[in-house]
Scaffold this active site. Structure first.
Site, PDB file in Angstrom:
ATOM      1  N   THR A   8     -71.742  76.539  49.993  1.00 36.14           N
ATOM      2  CA  THR A   8     -71.313  78.079  50.292  1.00 36.14           C
ATOM      3  C   THR A   8     -71.002  78.411  51.845  1.00 36.14           C
ATOM      4  O   THR A   8     -71.858  77.854  52.496  1.00 36.14           O
ATOM      5  CB  THR A   8     -72.246  79.013  49.439  1.00 36.14           C
ATOM      6  OG1 THR A   8     -73.346  78.724  50.186  1.00 36.14           O
ATOM      7  CG2 THR A   8     -72.486  78.693  48.101  1.00 36.14           C
ATOM      8  N   SER A  11     -66.917  77.524  55.992  1.00 31.94           N
ATOM      9  CA  SER A  11     -65.760  77.738  56.783  1.00 31.94           C
ATOM     10  C   SER A  11     -65.879  77.782  58.251  1.00 31.94           C
ATOM     11  O   SER A  11     -65.121  77.759  58.873  1.00 31.94           O
ATOM     12  CB  SER A  11     -65.022  79.186  56.442  1.00 31.94           C
ATOM     13  OG  SER A  11     -65.847  80.066  56.202  1.00 31.94           O
ATOM     14  N   GLY A  15     -72.237  75.362  57.752  1.00 32.17           N
ATOM     15  CA  GLY A  15     -71.499  75.147  56.704  1.00 32.17           C
ATOM     16  C   GLY A  15     -70.467  74.321  57.193  1.00 32.17           C
ATOM     17  O   GLY A  15     -70.225  73.063  56.199  1.00 32.17           O
ATOM     18  N   TYR A 148     -83.355  90.622  57.155  1.00 30.33           N
ATOM     19  CA  TYR A 148     -83.183  89.029  57.199  1.00 30.33           C
ATOM     20  C   TYR A 148     -84.114  88.158  56.871  1.00 30.33           C
ATOM     21  O   TYR A 148     -84.074  87.349  56.167  1.00 30.33           O
ATOM     22  CB  TYR A 148     -82.608  88.836  58.720  1.00 30.33           C
ATOM     23  CG  TYR A 148     -81.891  87.484  58.854  1.00 30.33           C
ATOM     24  CD1 TYR A 148     -80.827  86.953  58.439  1.00 30.33           C
ATOM     25  CD2 TYR A 148     -82.838  86.499  59.620  1.00 30.33           C
ATOM     26  CE1 TYR A 148     -80.168  85.659  58.658  1.00 30.33           C
ATOM     27  CE2 TYR A 148     -82.437  84.973  59.848  1.00 30.33           C
ATOM     28  CZ  TYR A 148     -81.098  84.564  59.250  1.00 30.33           C
ATOM     29  OH  TYR A 148     -80.632  83.358  59.399  1.00 30.33           O
TER      30      TYR A 148
HETATM   31  P1  NAP Z   1     -71.888  81.575  60.964  1.00 31.40           P
HETATM   32  O1  NAP Z   1     -71.056  80.506  61.655  1.00 31.40           O
HETATM   33  O2  NAP Z   1     -71.789  83.137  60.939  1.00 31.40           O
HETATM   34  O3  NAP Z   1     -71.181  81.198  59.292  1.00 31.40           O
HETATM   35  C1  NAP Z   1     -71.545  82.032  58.064  1.00 31.40           C
HETATM   36  C2  NAP Z   1     -70.898  81.439  56.972  1.00 31.40           C
HETATM   37  O4  NAP Z   1     -71.389  82.192  55.654  1.00 31.40           O
HETATM   38  C3  NAP Z   1     -69.319  81.461  57.056  1.00 31.40           C
HETATM   39  O5  NAP Z   1     -68.754  80.403  56.607  1.00 31.40           O
HETATM   40  C4  NAP Z   1     -69.063  82.825  56.251  1.00 31.40           C
HETATM   41  O6  NAP Z   1     -67.834  82.650  55.357  1.00 31.40           O
HETATM   42  C5  NAP Z   1     -70.171  82.599  54.989  1.00 31.40           C
HETATM   43  N1  NAP Z   1     -70.257  83.648  54.195  1.00 31.40           N
HETATM   44  C6  NAP Z   1     -70.982  85.055  54.685  1.00 31.40           C
HETATM   45  N2  NAP Z   1     -70.806  85.799  53.808  1.00 31.40           N
HETATM   46  C7  NAP Z   1     -70.296  85.384  52.718  1.00 31.40           C
HETATM   47  C8  NAP Z   1     -70.091  85.501  51.392  1.00 31.40           C
HETATM   48  N3  NAP Z   1     -70.302  86.922  50.850  1.00 31.40           N
HETATM   49  N4  NAP Z   1     -69.558  84.711  50.552  1.00 31.40           N
HETATM   50  C9  NAP Z   1     -69.253  83.423  50.959  1.00 31.40           C
HETATM   51  N5  NAP Z   1     -69.445  83.065  52.218  1.00 31.40           N
HETATM   52  C10 NAP Z   1     -70.082  83.833  53.061  1.00 31.40           C
HETATM   53  O7  NAP Z   1     -73.300  81.412  60.566  1.00 31.40           O
HETATM   54  P2  NAP Z   1     -73.799  80.175  60.713  1.00 31.40           P
HETATM   55  O8  NAP Z   1     -75.126  80.167  61.730  1.00 31.40           O
HETATM   56  O9  NAP Z   1     -73.300  78.774  60.318  1.00 31.40           O
HETATM   57  O10 NAP Z   1     -75.174  80.317  59.465  1.00 31.40           O
HETATM   58  C11 NAP Z   1     -75.149  79.571  58.062  1.00 31.40           C
HETATM   59  C12 NAP Z   1     -76.653  79.588  57.690  1.00 31.40           C
HETATM   60  O11 NAP Z   1     -77.535  79.411  58.399  1.00 31.40           O
HETATM   61  C13 NAP Z   1     -76.952  81.371  57.016  1.00 31.40           C
HETATM   62  O12 NAP Z   1     -77.460  81.444  56.036  1.00 31.40           O
HETATM   63  C14 NAP Z   1     -77.676  81.587  58.388  1.00 31.40           C
HETATM   64  O13 NAP Z   1     -78.533  82.630  58.098  1.00 31.40           O
HETATM   65  C15 NAP Z   1     -78.639  80.280  58.613  1.00 31.40           C
HETATM   66  N6  NAP Z   1     -79.340  80.247  60.170  1.00 31.40           N
HETATM   67  C16 NAP Z   1     -78.466  80.173  61.008  1.00 31.40           C
HETATM   68  C17 NAP Z   1     -79.170  80.176  62.118  1.00 31.40           C
HETATM   69  C18 NAP Z   1     -78.537  79.899  63.410  1.00 31.40           C
HETATM   70  O14 NAP Z   1     -79.316  80.149  64.639  1.00 31.40           O
HETATM   71  N7  NAP Z   1     -77.195  80.005  63.427  1.00 31.40           N
HETATM   72  C19 NAP Z   1     -80.719  79.872  62.286  1.00 31.40           C
HETATM   73  C20 NAP Z   1     -81.274  79.953  60.958  1.00 31.40           C
HETATM   74  C21 NAP Z   1     -80.502  79.891  59.807  1.00 31.40           C
HETATM   75  P3  NAP Z   1     -66.481  83.465  55.880  1.00 31.40           P
HETATM   76  O15 NAP Z   1     -66.570  83.728  57.324  1.00 31.40           O
HETATM   77  O16 NAP Z   1     -65.485  82.855  55.199  1.00 31.40           O
HETATM   78  O17 NAP Z   1     -66.789  84.994  55.057  1.00 31.40           O
END
Ligand code: NAP
Length: 238
Positions: A8, A11, A15, A148
């Site tokens: 999930t 994109s 992920g 969060y």
């Molecule tokens: P990101 O670059 O903002 O990517 C977030 C992803 O989630 C995007 O692919 C987005 O898809 C998808 N998404 C959001 N809402 C959605 C929905 N309703 N249905 C389907 N897809 C949805 O963030 P990331 O940093 O890669 O984060 C990925 C995961 O890691 C998250 O759960 C985040 O909380 C966790 N995380 C991140 C960090 C960090 O420092 N980056 C640290 C700890 C945990 P679309 O753009 O297509 O909507």
């Protein structure tokens, strides 16, 4: 035979790295996106051998459609990665009901819906692996990110309790709790903020999405690990 994996929020960011890493192995990868259609199409064009599907996993309907798509195409779902998520920085007293519900629906209820939708197939097969991407903030709590942190702590609770319920059916479920990772989620940080954070991290750097993807691959292949929250944070929280 190739295993089928749903990612999930595949994109961009973490992920996308998970999709790219698993597509190099023997997996049928189903990339889910919601808003970033162009990115999803570009990744599919690059990798060729993956499926992309738009679905809002913060709703039961979206989760159902995503799982139906994967089952229709591949019959089985071997691995589910609950990665989709959003973040928001706000004082607790400024969080509206809408902010709260949006956060819980996207970061926690999505995992509830997705697990419930894939489990009939996994239970039937007596085989499955689920990985929840939670966060360091679910463990330590974060100021100005209460909603969060609550959602991510809830995800870890889901991991631990479901692992006990599903272990006898040979279904494993684990969380990966990243520290700070170089993605769009952190693009609002100033150079000064980044410098201050890096000073607190023993390994002296912000993590890269592929470092989370490699942990996902390891967890899928590690058949004796379940119910764990694996920290991947450069030693930020020890
Ligand atoms: P990101 O670059 O903002 O990517 C977030 C992803 O989630 C995007 O692919 C987005 O898809 C998808 N998404 C959001 N809402 C959605 C929905 N309703 N249905 C389907 N897809 C949805 O963030 P990331 O940093 O890669 O984060 C990925 C995961 O890691 C998250 O759960 C985040 O909380 C966790 N995380 C991140 C960090 C960090 O420092 N980056 C640290 C700890 C945990 P679309 O753009 O297509 O909507």
């Amino acid at each position: 035979m190739a295993k089928t994996v749903i990612v999930t929020g595949g994109s961009k960011g973490i992920g996308e790295a998970i999709v790219r890493t698993l597509s190099k192995e023997q997996y049928n990868v189903v990339l889910n996106y919601n808003k970033s259609e162009e990115n999803a199409k570009k990744i599919q064009k690059d990798l060729k051998n993956i499926d992309i599907i738009k679905a809002d996993v913060s709703t039961r309907k979206g989760a159902k459609e995503l799982v139906e798509f994967a089952l229709h195409k591949y019959n089985n779902i071997d691995v589910l990665i609950n990665n989709a998520g959003i973040s928001q920085t706000k004082l607790f007293t400024d969080i509206t009901d809408e902010d709260w519900n949006n956060m819980i629906n996207t970061n926690l209820n999505s995992a509830f819906y997705m697990c419930q939708e894939v489990l009939p197939n996994m239970l039937h097969n007596k085989n499955g692996c689920i990985i929840n991407i939670s966060s360091i903030w679910g463990i330590t709590g974060a100021s100005c990110e209460v909603h969060y942190s609550v959602a991510k702590a809830g995800m870890d609770g889901l991991t631990k309790s479901l692992a006990k319920e599903l272990g006898p059916s040979n279904i494993r479920i684990n969380s990966i709790a990243p520290g700070i990772i170089n993605t769009d989620m952190n693009k609002m940080l100033s150079t000064e903020d980044r410098k201050n954070i890096i000073e607190e991290i023993p390994l002296g750097k912000i993590g890269e999405p592929v470092e989370i993807a490699n942990t996902v691959k390891w967890l899928i292949e590690n058949s004796y690990t379940t119910g764990q929250v694996i920290s991947v944070n450069g030693g930020w929280n020890i």
